[in-house]
Design a protein around this motif. Structure first.
Motif, PDB file in Angstrom:
ATOM      1  N   LYS A   1      -2.628  -3.749  -1.205  1.00 46.53           N
ATOM      2  CA  LYS A   1      -2.266  -2.469  -1.480  1.00 46.53           C
ATOM      3  C   LYS A   1      -0.535  -2.409  -1.654  1.00 46.53           C
ATOM      4  O   LYS A   1       0.182  -3.484  -1.192  1.00 46.53           O
ATOM      5  CB  LYS A   1      -2.476  -1.853   0.012  1.00 46.53           C
ATOM      6  N   GLY A   2      -0.108  -1.615  -2.325  1.00 43.01           N
ATOM      7  CA  GLY A   2       1.464  -1.377  -2.469  1.00 43.01           C
ATOM      8  C   GLY A   2       1.767  -0.864  -1.146  1.00 43.01           C
ATOM      9  O   GLY A   2       1.191  -0.369  -0.169  1.00 43.01           O
ATOM     10  N   PRO A   3       3.311  -0.879  -0.956  1.00 45.37           N
ATOM     11  CA  PRO A   3       4.043  -0.452   0.257  1.00 45.37           C
ATOM     12  C   PRO A   3       3.601   0.967   0.507  1.00 45.37           C
ATOM     13  O   PRO A   3       3.774   1.347   1.786  1.00 45.37           O
ATOM     14  CB  PRO A   3       5.476  -1.000  -0.069  1.00 45.37           C
ATOM     15  N   SER A   4       3.528   1.834  -0.212  1.00 45.38           N
ATOM     16  CA  SER A   4       3.427   3.417  -0.040  1.00 45.38           C
ATOM     17  C   SER A   4       1.858   3.651   0.072  1.00 45.38           C
ATOM     18  O   SER A   4       1.632   5.083   0.253  1.00 45.38           O
ATOM     19  CB  SER A   4       4.135   4.180  -1.216  1.00 45.38           C
ATOM     20  N   GLU A   5       0.994   2.795   0.005  1.00 51.47           N
ATOM     21  CA  GLU A   5      -0.428   3.201   0.036  1.00 51.47           C
ATOM     22  C   GLU A   5      -0.971   3.220   1.482  1.00 51.47           C
ATOM     23  O   GLU A   5      -0.446   2.026   2.267  1.00 51.47           O
ATOM     24  CB  GLU A   5      -1.341   2.233  -1.047  1.00 51.47           C
ATOM     25  N   THR A   6      -1.878   3.961   1.499  1.00 48.47           N
ATOM     26  CA  THR A   6      -2.458   4.038   2.971  1.00 48.47           C
ATOM     27  C   THR A   6      -3.815   3.161   3.052  1.00 48.47           C
ATOM     28  O   THR A   6      -4.469   3.319   1.818  1.00 48.47           O
ATOM     29  CB  THR A   6      -2.310   5.171   3.678  1.00 48.47           C
TER      30      THR A   6
END
Length: 169
Positions: A81-86
Motif C-alpha cells: 500500500k502507498g503511504p496515503s492509502e488506508t
C-alpha cells in the motif's frame, strides 16, 4: 415499543434501533463512557508469517485499573500500500471457547476467517473475550462486584468495551 411488523422506512428503523438499545442495556448494562480511557500501550509479542499475511500476538490496555492487559491477534496483509492509502479493517470475534482467538487456528483451520480475510487484503484484529484464550484468568464475578474503573454490569459489556478498544488499536 414492540416490533410487530416489518420495518419499511429509515424513521421506523431509527425508532426500532433505540428500542433495541434500551432492551440490550436492560439485560447487559450500558456501554461505558469512553472519554477518560488510558493510552492503548500496544505491546507486540510473537510474530508468525504466511505467504500472504503476518500475524502479530499483541496486548493492549482497555481501561484504567483493569485486571489484565488484553490479548489479540493482529493480522496484516503483505499486499503493498502507498503511504496515503488506508487499509480496510475488520474485527474478528471467536466463538465461546477456552482457546479464545486461537480457536480457529488450533482446531478449525478451514474456519479461520481472520487469516482468510488477511489473505484477501484486510487488516484483521481478533481479540480474546474475557475468560477465554489469553484472558482465561479474568474474573467476571470480580469485575461485576467491583467499584470504579474496570467494573461493569456484565461480562458481556466488558467484552463490548474490549472490542471497541481493539478497534481503536
Amino acid at each position: 415499543g414492540t416490533c410487530t411488523s416489518s420495518i419499511k422506512t429509515l424513521l421506523e428503523w431509527e425508532r426500532r434501533r433505540e428500542d433495541i438499545k434500551v432492551g440490550m442495556a436492560a439485560v447487559m448494562g450500558s456501554v461505558p463512557d469512553r472519554t477518560a480511557l488510558p493510552p492503548l500501550d500496544v505491546a507486540f509479542g510473537e510474530t508468525t508469517h504466511s505467504a500472504t499475511y503476518t500475524r502479530h500476538a499483541i496486548s493492549y490496555v482497555a481501561e484504567r485499573d483493569d485486571q489484565a492487559r488484553w490479548t489479540a491477534f493482529l493480522y496484516v496483509p503483505l499486499t503493498s500500500k502507498g503511504p496515503s492509502e488506508t487499509w480496510p479493517t475488520i474485527l474478528a470475534t471467536h466463538p465461546t471457547s477456552p482457546l479464545g482467538a486461537a480457536w480457529s487456528e488450533a482446531r478449525n483451520p478451514p474456519l479461520n476467517y481472520a487469516a482468510e480475510l488477511a489473505s484477501r487484503g484486510y487488516v484483521v484484529i481478533a481479540p480474546d473475550y474475557p475468560t477465554m484464550g489469553g484472558q482465561s484468568a479474568y474474573s467476571c464475578e470480580e469485575a461485576e462486584a467491583g467499584a470504579g474503573a474496570g467494573s461493569h454490569a456484565s461480562c458481556t459489556i466488558k467484552g463490548v468495551l474490549n472490542h471497541m478498544r481493539a478497534i481503536d488499536v
